[in-house]
Design an enzyme around this catalytic site. Sequence first.
Site, PDB file in Angstrom:
ATOM      1  CG  ASN A 212     -10.112  -1.548   0.906  1.00 10.45           C
ATOM      2  OD1 ASN A 212      -9.296  -0.691   0.615  1.00 10.45           O
ATOM      3  ND2 ASN A 212      -9.766  -2.806   1.172  1.00 10.45           N
TER       4      ASN A 212
ATOM      5  CB  CYS B  89     -10.946   0.262  -5.391  1.00 14.46           C
ATOM      6  SG  CYS B  89     -10.526  -1.128  -4.308  1.00 14.46           S
ATOM      7  N   GLY B  90     -10.206  -2.066  -7.955  1.00 20.15           N
ATOM      8  CA  GLY B  90     -10.694  -3.253  -8.644  1.00 20.15           C
ATOM      9  C   GLY B  90     -11.388  -4.241  -7.732  1.00 20.15           C
ATOM     10  CB  THR B  91     -10.495  -5.774  -4.461  1.00 19.23           C
ATOM     11  OG1 THR B  91      -9.985  -4.570  -3.872  1.00 19.23           O
ATOM     12  CG2 THR B  91      -9.346  -6.639  -4.955  1.00 19.23           C
TER      13      THR B  91
ATOM     14  CG  ASN C  55      -1.921  -1.109   1.219  1.00 24.88           C
ATOM     15  OD1 ASN C  55      -2.671  -1.274   0.269  1.00 24.88           O
ATOM     16  ND2 ASN C  55      -1.934  -1.899   2.297  1.00 24.88           N
TER      17      ASN C  55
ATOM     18  CB  CYS D  69      -4.164  -4.160  -5.564  1.00 17.45           C
ATOM     19  SG  CYS D  69      -4.657  -2.627  -6.399  1.00 17.45           S
ATOM     20  N   GLY D  70      -6.936  -5.416  -7.327  1.00 13.88           N
ATOM     21  CA  GLY D  70      -7.445  -5.802  -8.636  1.00 13.88           C
ATOM     22  C   GLY D  70      -6.874  -4.978  -9.774  1.00 13.88           C
TER      23      GLY D  70
END
Length: 268
Positions: free
Chosen positions: A174, A202-204, A64, A73-74
């Site tokens: 998140n 944010c992918g996830t 991070n 992290c997507g």
Amino acid sequence: MQTEFTKYEGAGNDFILIDNRDGVFTPDAAVIARLCDRHFGIGADGLMTLARNAEIDCSMRYYNADGSEGEMCGNGARCFALFAHHLGIGGETKYFDAADGLHTARICRSKGSAGEIELGMTAVREIRTGEGWWFLNTGVPHYVEFVDDLESVDVIGRGRIIRRDTARFPQGTNVNFVQVTGNGTIRVRTYERGVENETLACGTGATAAAIVTNFVLQRRTAHFAVSVPGGELAVRFSHEPETQTYTDICLTGPARRVFGGVFDSENF
């Protein structure tokens, strides 16, 4: 020590990528935080290293912006896959592991510095719920809340409070605010743990938002177009009816190499 890096972005989520197959770069939380600083460093939402793996194409480790190690992290993993592609690692489908397990990433399209990447995500088997919120892990923990007007939400203010609500979320979380705009279409804004701010994507989080929208509101829809401040993402999955189990989860979206350079670790 001089270290080469490459900067990538995926839907506005930006990352520092380091080819660490020689094992020379030693991740240090304080150094990573300074590298990710947007005023005194390179500037990024996170940093990833690529390492050798004798059994699969390579290994990804994600850190991070505050220097802490993240599980997944997507958007970062899509950038990582394109980075590996640019390094000539693997075939059209990349096989790599991250802290949350094994992943595959298919290069749907690649031209020059940019590409479209389909990323395989870890399965979801539990969705917690409370008063007006849902919680699940799509590689990292995510809180999801539906709102009527996404623009009016104080993402940073409310997100920071929820992110640090360790009574409900002992490891932190998140925070995603979601506005449903149609069948299979949603808008999402996210406060990211570790960045400690709202990010452009944010992918996830997009994945978590799509899954919760299916689980709560749109049981027949398994393909979602997700609009985030930094662009457009797509999420698809399989859902076992009457369960909280989601498998075959895929996140598709853009990735782009922005620039490369060299930093001196003694300067950080």
